[in-house]
Design an enzyme around this catalytic site. Structure first.
Site, short mmCIF file in Angstrom:
data_model
loop_
_atom_site.label_atom_id
_atom_site.label_comp_id
_atom_site.label_asym_id
_atom_site.label_seq_id
_atom_site.Cartn_x
_atom_site.Cartn_y
_atom_site.Cartn_z
N PRO A 2 -4.24 -2.28 11.60
CA PRO A 2 -5.61 -2.00 12.03
C PRO A 2 -6.19 -0.80 11.28
O PRO A 2 -5.49 0.17 11.03
CB PRO A 2 -5.47 -1.71 13.53
CG PRO A 2 -4.03 -1.47 13.78
CD PRO A 2 -3.26 -2.10 12.67
N GLU A 3 -7.45 -0.91 10.90
CA GLU A 3 -8.15 0.21 10.28
C GLU A 3 -9.17 0.76 11.28
O GLU A 3 -9.20 0.32 12.44
CB GLU A 3 -8.80 -0.24 8.96
CG GLU A 3 -7.75 -0.72 7.94
CD GLU A 3 -8.33 -1.12 6.59
OE1 GLU A 3 -9.38 -0.58 6.18
OE2 GLU A 3 -7.74 -1.99 5.92
N HIS A 95 8.12 -8.69 22.52
CA HIS A 95 7.87 -7.37 21.91
C HIS A 95 6.98 -6.48 22.78
O HIS A 95 6.29 -5.60 22.25
CB HIS A 95 7.26 -7.49 20.52
CG HIS A 95 8.02 -8.37 19.58
ND1 HIS A 95 9.29 -8.08 19.17
CD2 HIS A 95 7.69 -9.55 19.01
CE1 HIS A 95 9.71 -9.04 18.36
NE2 HIS A 95 8.76 -9.94 18.25
N ARG A 114 6.71 -4.75 15.10
CA ARG A 114 7.37 -3.99 14.03
C ARG A 114 7.72 -2.56 14.45
O ARG A 114 8.33 -1.82 13.67
CB ARG A 114 6.49 -3.99 12.77
CG ARG A 114 6.33 -5.44 12.26
CD ARG A 114 5.55 -5.52 10.99
NE ARG A 114 6.23 -4.84 9.90
CZ ARG A 114 5.72 -4.71 8.68
NH1 ARG A 114 4.54 -5.21 8.41
NH2 ARG A 114 6.39 -4.09 7.74
N ARG A 158 -12.79 14.77 -5.35
CA ARG A 158 -11.49 14.09 -5.29
C ARG A 158 -10.92 13.89 -6.69
O ARG A 158 -9.72 13.87 -6.86
CB ARG A 158 -11.57 12.71 -4.63
CG ARG A 158 -12.37 12.55 -3.40
CD ARG A 158 -12.06 13.34 -2.21
NE ARG A 158 -10.74 13.57 -1.72
CZ ARG A 158 -10.50 14.53 -0.83
NH1 ARG A 158 -11.45 15.30 -0.39
NH2 ARG A 158 -9.30 14.71 -0.39
#
Ligand SMILES: [Zn+2]
Length: 279
Positions: A2-3, A95, A114, A158
């Site tokens: 997820p972002e 899970h 995971r 940057r």
């Protein structure tokens, strides 16, 4: 993984679904999801009897504020999901590692195949101390209001390929592989265009693209890829993948120029872009 838009969708859902609710019981089935603890009890004790007063977000970390001033920190990692369940009778998904039951009924379940995700409770002031990434977190593109010329200064500072700059968490929080590609296509800029070689016009386009793509992604409730690892609180997929212009569209037509979208490998990741629309 997820972002930012996906985590923001979950934050808004949590605000509706669990804010104001009181924790009745906590069950921990997988210790790896609470790996900051040696035993279950301190984690469980920090939550039971507490009321959740609101949900905040720092980058991709969710903070459920508790009525004693502490926060339950939730990080979804690669594959973590938060799922709402009506009650104990609802079958447990494979899970499922943590189950929080509320006094008014209903549960919040943490599912994580995971197991890179995690939960822990800490004081609000100590969050940055506990999570190094948050101590150096860059601007939140969904929240911070910033002028485009200030944005331009930061981009140029940057001195990196644009995709690398966009994914730098110390510059912008929460942008990963999907949204960096989508933002760059929207801005008409190539992934390997150097950030300190942008014209003022290009800076403006990039600035607008960051805001527009991320806000649209939230509006369509995030991107669910073929692995279906991202779903919302109710198990529903997002819809923004249907609006992707380039991501995972190798060989398909660019919607703008009709030429095929290309994929290039770069530092172990796939980058999708249009060789004609992006300069
Ligand atoms: Zn094109």
């Amino acid at each position: 993984m997820p972002e930012l838009p996906e985590v923001e969708v979950i934050r808004r859902d949590l605000e509706k679904e669990i804010a104001g609710k009181k924790v009745k019981a906590v069950e921990v089935l997988g210790m790896r999801s609470i790996r900051r603890y040696k035993q279950r009890k301190p984690f469980v004790d920090a939550l039971v009897g507490r009321k959740i007063t609101g949900i905040e977000r720092r980058g991709k970390y969710l903070l459920a504020k508790l009525d004693d001033g502490d926060v339950l920190v939730i990080h979804l990692g690669m594959s973590g999901q938060l799922r709402r369940a009506a009650g104990t009778k609802e079958p447990m998904l494979k899970h499922t590692h943590v189950v929080i039951t509320f006094t008014q009924g209903g549960q919040l379940r943490f599912v994580d195949p995971r197991t890179f995700g995690e939960l822990f409770v800490t004081s609000l002031d100590a969050v940055e101390e506990q999570v190094d990434e948050l101590a150096h977190l860059g601007l939140d593109p969904l929240e911070t209001v910033m002028s485009w010329d200030r944005f331009g200064e930061l981009v140029r500072d940057r001195h990196a390929k644009l995709k690398v700059a966009l994914m730098d968490q110390k510059f912008l929080a929460g942008i990963g592989n999907i949204y960096s590609d989508e933002i760059l296509h929207h801005a008409g800029l190539r992934w390997d265009h150097m950030s300190d070689e942008l014209t003022p016009e290009e800076v403006r386009r990039l600035y607008r693209a960051v805001g527009e793509v991320l806000q649209d992604a939230v509006k369509y409730r995030g991107s669910s890829l073929a692995d279906e690892q991202y779903v919302d609180l109710h198990g529903k997929k997002g819809g923004y993948q249907e609006h992707h212009q380039v991501y995972a569209r190798e060989g398909q037509q660019c919607y703008r120029c009709r030429r095929p979208v290309v994929r290039e490998k770069f530092s172990g990741r796939s980058t999708f872009y249009c060789q004609y629309c992006q300069v």
